[in-house]
Design a protein around this motif. Sequence first.
Motif, PDB file in Angstrom:
ATOM      1  N   SER A  58       0.828  -1.214   0.000  1.00 22.99           N
ATOM      2  CA  SER A  58       0.000   0.000   0.000  1.00 22.99           C
ATOM      3  C   SER A  58       0.859   1.259   0.000  1.00 22.99           C
ATOM      4  O   SER A  58       0.569   2.221  -0.715  1.00 22.99           O
ATOM      5  N   ASN A  59       1.934   1.244   0.782  1.00 21.74           N
ATOM      6  CA  ASN A  59       2.823   2.422   0.836  1.00 21.74           C
ATOM      7  C   ASN A  59       3.518   2.683  -0.495  1.00 21.74           C
ATOM      8  O   ASN A  59       3.890   3.822  -0.805  1.00 21.74           O
ATOM      9  N   ALA A  60       3.694   1.625  -1.310  1.00 21.89           N
ATOM     10  CA  ALA A  60       4.356   1.769  -2.612  1.00 21.89           C
ATOM     11  C   ALA A  60       3.369   2.124  -3.719  1.00 21.89           C
ATOM     12  O   ALA A  60       3.752   2.192  -4.887  1.00 21.89           O
ATOM     13  N   GLY A  61       2.085   2.338  -3.365  1.00 24.12           N
ATOM     14  CA  GLY A  61       1.097   2.761  -4.355  1.00 24.12           C
ATOM     15  C   GLY A  61       0.191   1.666  -4.855  1.00 24.12           C
ATOM     16  O   GLY A  61      -0.732   1.915  -5.626  1.00 24.12           O
ATOM     17  N   GLY A  62       0.452   0.407  -4.427  1.00 23.79           N
ATOM     18  CA  GLY A  62      -0.453  -0.681  -4.764  1.00 23.79           C
ATOM     19  C   GLY A  62      -1.556  -0.788  -3.725  1.00 23.79           C
ATOM     20  O   GLY A  62      -1.764   0.135  -2.928  1.00 23.79           O
ATOM     21  N   PHE A  63      -2.254  -1.916  -3.732  1.00 22.70           N
ATOM     22  CA  PHE A  63      -3.339  -2.119  -2.770  1.00 22.70           C
ATOM     23  C   PHE A  63      -3.100  -3.449  -2.059  1.00 22.70           C
ATOM     24  O   PHE A  63      -3.337  -4.519  -2.621  1.00 22.70           O
ATOM     25  N   GLY A  64      -2.582  -3.376  -0.832  1.00 29.03           N
ATOM     26  CA  GLY A  64      -2.294  -4.579  -0.057  1.00 29.03           C
ATOM     27  C   GLY A  64      -3.566  -5.225   0.462  1.00 29.03           C
ATOM     28  O   GLY A  64      -4.571  -4.545   0.696  1.00 29.03           O
ATOM     29  N   VAL A  65      -3.521  -6.546   0.629  1.00 29.99           N
ATOM     30  CA  VAL A  65      -4.677  -7.289   1.153  1.00 29.99           C
ATOM     31  C   VAL A  65      -4.207  -8.295   2.197  1.00 29.99           C
ATOM     32  O   VAL A  65      -3.401  -9.180   1.903  1.00 29.99           O
ATOM     33  N   LEU A  66      -4.724  -8.131   3.418  1.00 32.97           N
ATOM     34  CA  LEU A  66      -4.412  -9.067   4.505  1.00 32.97           C
ATOM     35  C   LEU A  66      -5.111 -10.401   4.265  1.00 32.97           C
ATOM     36  O   LEU A  66      -6.288 -10.432   3.893  1.00 32.97           O
ATOM     37  N   ALA A  67      -4.409 -11.503   4.524  1.00 35.52           N
ATOM     38  CA  ALA A  67      -5.021 -12.830   4.432  1.00 35.52           C
ATOM     39  C   ALA A  67      -5.479 -13.249   5.829  1.00 35.52           C
ATOM     40  O   ALA A  67      -4.659 -13.496   6.702  1.00 35.52           O
ATOM     41  N   CYS A  68      -6.793 -13.302   6.033  1.00 32.92           N
ATOM     42  CA  CYS A  68      -7.315 -13.701   7.338  1.00 32.92           C
ATOM     43  C   CYS A  68      -7.126 -15.201   7.553  1.00 32.92           C
ATOM     44  O   CYS A  68      -6.729 -15.641   8.619  1.00 32.92           O
ATOM     45  N   GLY A  69      -7.395 -15.997   6.501  1.00 29.45           N
ATOM     46  CA  GLY A  69      -7.254 -17.450   6.617  1.00 29.45           C
ATOM     47  C   GLY A  69      -8.112 -18.013   7.737  1.00 29.45           C
ATOM     48  O   GLY A  69      -9.310 -17.749   7.812  1.00 29.45           O
ATOM     49  N   ALA A  70      -7.456 -18.733   8.643  1.00 31.34           N
ATOM     50  CA  ALA A  70      -8.181 -19.378   9.744  1.00 31.34           C
ATOM     51  C   ALA A  70      -8.170 -18.536  11.024  1.00 31.34           C
ATOM     52  O   ALA A  70      -8.558 -19.019  12.092  1.00 31.34           O
ATOM     53  N   MET A  71      -7.745 -17.274  10.939  1.00 32.23           N
ATOM     54  CA  MET A  71      -7.680 -16.416  12.138  1.00 32.23           C
ATOM     55  C   MET A  71      -9.042 -16.306  12.814  1.00 32.23           C
ATOM     56  O   MET A  71     -10.073 -16.256  12.154  1.00 32.23           O
ATOM     57  N   GLU A  72      -9.014 -16.197  14.140  1.00 28.84           N
ATOM     58  CA  GLU A  72     -10.216 -15.872  14.909  1.00 28.84           C
ATOM     59  C   GLU A  72     -10.391 -14.346  14.897  1.00 28.84           C
ATOM     60  O   GLU A  72      -9.429 -13.610  14.629  1.00 28.84           O
ATOM     61  N   PRO A  73     -11.601 -13.855  15.180  1.00 29.47           N
ATOM     62  CA  PRO A  73     -11.843 -12.402  15.114  1.00 29.47           C
ATOM     63  C   PRO A  73     -10.861 -11.557  15.918  1.00 29.47           C
ATOM     64  O   PRO A  73     -10.400 -10.509  15.437  1.00 29.47           O
ATOM     65  N   GLU A  74     -10.513 -11.991  17.127  1.00 29.18           N
ATOM     66  CA  GLU A  74      -9.606 -11.210  17.978  1.00 29.18           C
ATOM     67  C   GLU A  74      -8.234 -11.068  17.314  1.00 29.18           C
ATOM     68  O   GLU A  74      -7.625  -9.994  17.336  1.00 29.18           O
ATOM     69  N   ARG A  75      -7.767 -12.161  16.735  1.00 31.25           N
ATOM     70  CA  ARG A  75      -6.454 -12.154  16.074  1.00 31.25           C
ATOM     71  C   ARG A  75      -6.483 -11.257  14.831  1.00 31.25           C
ATOM     72  O   ARG A  75      -5.537 -10.514  14.561  1.00 31.25           O
TER      73      ARG A  75
END
Length: 358
Positions: A58-75
Amino acid sequence: MTAPHAADPTTDPARRAEARSRLDRLCARGTRFLGSEYALLAGAMSWVSERNLVSAISNAGGFGVLACGAMEPERLAEEIAATQALTSRPFGVNLITMHPRLDDLVRVCLDAGVSHVVLAGGIPSGPVIRAIKEGGAKAIGFAPALVLAKRLIRLGIDALVIEGSEAGGHVGPVSLTVLAQEILPHIHDVPVFVAGGLGRGDAILSYLELGASGAQLGTRFAASRESIAHERFKKAFLRANARDAVTSVQLDERFPVIPVRGLSNAGTRRFLEHQAETLRRFQAGELTKEAAQLDIEHFWAGSLRRAVIEGDVENGSVMAGQSVGMITSEQPVSEIINELVDQAIDALIRQEERARHG
């Protein structure tokens, strides 16, 4: 006397500025939708697409996307907050539609002010799409066929990703070349991002000219300097050719195997042996059909983490797209993005030259 060589038109600053303006116009719908400088959406890769890589993109001008995967909501809430501490620019979160706590994960994204939610791993329901939109975010979905693209639009999706079988990780059966021809001429209601096997800016340009609004890339970013993937994982990418990125093989149609593209290694060879042994045990009456299917499905449990985090690239799952053959060095994210943009600009200038000179 030989004629002097003409100057390379791609080095002319005025020509580059003009071509950059054309590229910006081709990407305008995508950049407007994402809120980023470039219409380059990052593919969400489990264990790889975390705070450091996402914020760098994102800082380089693209659009980063977090991978939630199997994470629980708190994580997930922690990871979003940590990413927001590293970038003030927009980024998205990829959620798996089959996650048992999907509604809670959507709420976490909305409460944190995430601008875009990418729904992967299946066709999302209308209520989930509605909840995202009513919460003030944009919903992005994957369309592996034209009929599904139209269905998602009817459900209210804000943008689509069409991902070809050349991609890394979980893939469908159809190449991006075919999907683009099937879908791009018919979908105009929402932005469409192309994905799968993309490693160069001139290739991305060809899809923009077919009507795409932008592109999604994963494999090139997985081997970037800011990626937290183990050095052995990155070195495996640098050594690999396109033909080394293969999909998992299914031995018996009674026991379906979800196709996943990754680098061939001892683990992929052992998976074939495991399927053969499980099939033998089922036919001998030692396992029920359900138990045999679970045995096959559980083979790769934890294997992606083993490869990405622990560096076990022989036994772990080294997910990679066929564009892996184009990766020759570990580059910073900003360099990768600038290179893609420059390649697209070069291609536009050469197009204009051909048009001028026939």
